[in-house]
Write an enzyme that holds these catalytic residues in place. Structure first.
Site, PDB file in Angstrom:
ATOM      1  N   ARG A  80       0.857  -1.186   0.000  1.00  0.00           N
ATOM      2  CA  ARG A  80       0.000   0.000   0.000  1.00  0.00           C
ATOM      3  C   ARG A  80       0.894   1.237   0.000  1.00  0.00           C
ATOM      4  NH1 ARG A  80      -2.549   3.030   4.923  1.00  0.00           N
ATOM      5  NH2 ARG A  80      -3.671   4.603   3.745  1.00  0.00           N
ATOM      6  N   HIS A 124      -2.937  10.961   0.771  1.00  0.00           N
ATOM      7  CA  HIS A 124      -2.357  10.759   2.100  1.00  0.00           C
ATOM      8  C   HIS A 124      -1.724  12.095   2.505  1.00  0.00           C
ATOM      9  CE1 HIS A 124      -0.811   7.456   4.981  1.00  0.00           C
ATOM     10  NE2 HIS A 124      -0.453   8.598   5.511  1.00  0.00           N
ATOM     11  N   GLU A 169      -7.206   8.453   6.460  1.00  0.00           N
ATOM     12  CA  GLU A 169      -7.435   9.125   7.742  1.00  0.00           C
ATOM     13  C   GLU A 169      -7.909  10.565   7.571  1.00  0.00           C
ATOM     14  OE1 GLU A 169      -3.956   8.777  10.223  1.00  0.00           O
ATOM     15  OE2 GLU A 169      -3.878   6.598  10.055  1.00  0.00           O
ATOM     16  N   ASN A 296      -7.140   2.000  10.078  1.00  0.00           N
ATOM     17  CA  ASN A 296      -5.798   2.147  10.653  1.00  0.00           C
ATOM     18  C   ASN A 296      -5.972   2.172  12.155  1.00  0.00           C
ATOM     19  OD1 ASN A 296      -4.962   2.464   8.040  1.00  0.00           O
ATOM     20  ND2 ASN A 296      -4.362   4.613   8.249  1.00  0.00           N
ATOM     21  N   TYR A 298      -3.935   1.931  16.077  1.00  0.00           N
ATOM     22  CA  TYR A 298      -2.698   1.914  16.858  1.00  0.00           C
ATOM     23  C   TYR A 298      -2.933   1.653  18.345  1.00  0.00           C
ATOM     24  CZ  TYR A 298      -0.389   3.376  12.623  1.00  0.00           C
ATOM     25  OH  TYR A 298       0.109   3.389  11.338  1.00  0.00           O
ATOM     26  N   GLU A 366      -3.310  -0.108   8.314  1.00  0.00           N
ATOM     27  CA  GLU A 366      -2.104   0.286   9.064  1.00  0.00           C
ATOM     28  C   GLU A 366      -2.215  -0.226  10.484  1.00  0.00           C
ATOM     29  OE1 GLU A 366      -1.101   4.478   9.296  1.00  0.00           O
ATOM     30  OE2 GLU A 366      -1.508   4.756   7.158  1.00  0.00           O
TER      31      GLU A 366
HETATM   32  O1  IFM Z   1       2.764   7.804   9.933  1.00  0.00           O
HETATM   33  C1  IFM Z   1       1.391   7.822  10.131  1.00  0.00           C
HETATM   34  C2  IFM Z   1       0.654   7.594   8.824  1.00  0.00           C
HETATM   35  O2  IFM Z   1       0.999   8.529   7.862  1.00  0.00           O
HETATM   36  C3  IFM Z   1      -0.835   7.688   9.043  1.00  0.00           C
HETATM   37  N1  IFM Z   1      -1.255   6.839  10.114  1.00  0.00           N
HETATM   38  C4  IFM Z   1      -0.528   6.888  11.363  1.00  0.00           C
HETATM   39  C5  IFM Z   1       0.964   6.749  11.098  1.00  0.00           C
HETATM   40  C6  IFM Z   1       1.742   6.803  12.422  1.00  0.00           C
HETATM   41  O3  IFM Z   1       1.493   8.008  13.072  1.00  0.00           O
END
Ligand code: IFM
Length: 465
Positions: A80, A124, A169, A296, A298, A366
């Site tokens: 990606r 992006h 995002e 995405n 985290y 992500e």
């Molecule tokens: O690096 C970023 C990415 O560009 C978008 N999602 C979160 C990642 C980590 O912060």
């Protein structure tokens, strides 16, 4: 290295790695590319740690063959990456730039020659500066410009690209870009930030129409959805959690997946959410069916009620929704200060399917962690914390898939260390280490672990015919 157990997935499950144009390409003034809002922002003193810019980044523009070789060795099914709008259509208007699109043409062919499916993100965050000068995403016209640019990319590459992601995002574009100013273009606004959110959604919908017309295969969008837990049973915390959820998730998912604007937007923004930026028919455009939802993810958040920064609702930025993220000192934190709570990944998938029963299949586009990586005396990067992070997050995802959740794939963030936006080069998310002095790439232990995962996935495919 002690190797955590490898999670197992159904045979068709896609394993991939992700990057983004401004974070890795460099070559910001080559072959006709014009500045993006990130070129401007990163050159503005005080905006990016260490005064870093994406001028060189990982020099991927010149080293893409080496990087594709790393992907091939990693054994991923898909890569990606994003196309840079100011490279493809300098200034955001006018004809396609042949030299700009030629770069992505070469990249796509290189990937295919190694058996790797390209997955393209069209936006992006690198908006052409000229469009920002005309109002950026606050301006409805930017949505139309985005659809036009998307058509250029799909017309050039659509015959070879498996998966199309319109926006990455949009929460960051709208709220970090126009509400708290942490990201380019650095604005701190109220209603205009909500207008930006709406125009991003509209741009997505208009681009979907263009992609469909051009015969694109799979079309979707990537959201960074929060997995939200209220800090307590109190009514105040429950309402705060709803406001956080509205700002982070529902403002996107309700129009995209349920054909409505969120009921909770007045509770969240009061008079700022005046709807002045909406027109009849927009919801139909935005809600056009998509083939997948990219998530995405985290870390999950625990949210408590908190005083607003600004007492007068009409004076607030769209970021100020009267919430506080509760600290979780019992957990390990990555160098970004993000808590490590891997079951959150399974939970965000479960929450999404529970809220939207008609949600299309999900890809995790992500997931990853920033760690204090160093190249050791043995020339290797022993990033055991990242290996554990990936193993535990993937285990949580595998559990959800085993329960029946329709998740089709997972992309690790990121293939390599890169320009981490306002954090510059201080944060390393890669499974490949990049030495920014000489551009040497060193696969980390996490790369080796992911390599074992892709090998196991291939073996199980072969075994199951
Ligand atoms: O690096 C970023 C990415 O560009 C978008 N999602 C979160 C990642 C980590 O912060």
């Amino acid at each position: 290295m002690t190797t955590p157990a490898l999670p197992t997935f159904p045979p068709g499950f896609v394993l991939g790695a992700a990057t983004a144009s401004y974070q890795i390409e460099g070559a910001v003034a080559e072959d006709g590319r014009t500045p993006s809002i990130w070129d401007t922002f990163s050159r503005t003193p005080g905006k990016v740690a260490g005064g870093a810019t994406g001028d060189v980044a990982c020099d991927h523009y010149h080293r893409y063959r080496e990087d594709v070789a790393l992907l091939a060795d990693l054994g991923v099914d898909s890569y990606r990456f994003s196309t840079a709008w100011p490279r493809v259509q300098p200034g955001g208007r006018g004809p396609v730039n042949p030299a700009g699109i030629a770069f992505y043409d070469r990249l796509v062919d290189e990937l295919l020659s190694k058996g790797i499916d390209p997955s393209i993100t069209l936006y992006h965050w690198d908006l052409p500066q000229e469009l920002e000068d005309a109002g950026g995403w606050r301006n409805r016209d930017t949505a139309h410009r985005f659809a036009e640019y998307s058509r250029m990319v799909v017309d050039a590459l659509g015959d070879r690209v498996a998966r199309w992601i319109t926006l990455n995002e949009p929460w960051c574009s709208a709220f970090l870009g126009y509400a708290n100013g942490h990201h380019a273009p650095g604005a701190q606004e109220g209603t205009p930030a909500l207008a930006a959110a709406h125009h991003l959604l509209l741009g997505h919908g208009l681009a979907v129409a263009q992609l469909r017309e051009a015969g694109a295969r799979e079309v979707g969008i990537t959201l960074n959805l929060d997995q939200v837990t209220p800090a307590s049973d109190s009514e105040a915390d429950q309402r705060a959690a709803l406001r956080a959820l509205t700002q982070h998730n529902l403002v996107w998912t309700d129009p995209l997946l349920a054909g409505r604007y969120p009921d909770s937007e007045q509770e969240t923004w009061g008079p700022l959410a005046d709807g002045s930026y909406r027109r009849d028919g927009d919801l139909e455009v935005i809600g056009a069916p998509i083939d997948f939802l990219g998530i995405n993810f985290y870390f999950p958040v625990v949210i408590a009620d908190a005083p607003h920064a600004e007492a007068d609702p009409a004076e607030r930025t769209a970021m100020d929704v009267g919430t506080r993220q509760v600290e979780r000192p019992e957990l390990r934190h990555t160098t970004m200060g993000w808590p490590v709570d891997p079951p959150g990944l399974g939970r965000v998938v479960a929450d999404t399917f529970a809220r939207y029963p008609d949600c299309p299949p999900i890809y995790i586009t992500e997931n990853g962690s920033a760690e204090a990586d160093v190249v050791d005396a043995d020339g290797q990067v022993h990033d055991g914390d990242r290996v554990d992070f990936l193993a535990e997050n993937l285990a949580s995802l595998a559990e959800e898939v085993a329960k029946g959740a329709d998740v089709r794939g997972y992309y690790v963030w990121s293939l390599m260390d890169n320009f981490e936006w306002a954090f510059g080069y201080d944060q390393r998310f890669g499974i490949v280490h990049v030495d920014y002095e000489d551009q040497k790439r060193t696969p980390k232990d996490s790369y080796r672990w992911f390599q074992q995962l892709t090998a196991a996935q291939r073996a199980s495919r072969t075994a199951q015919g």
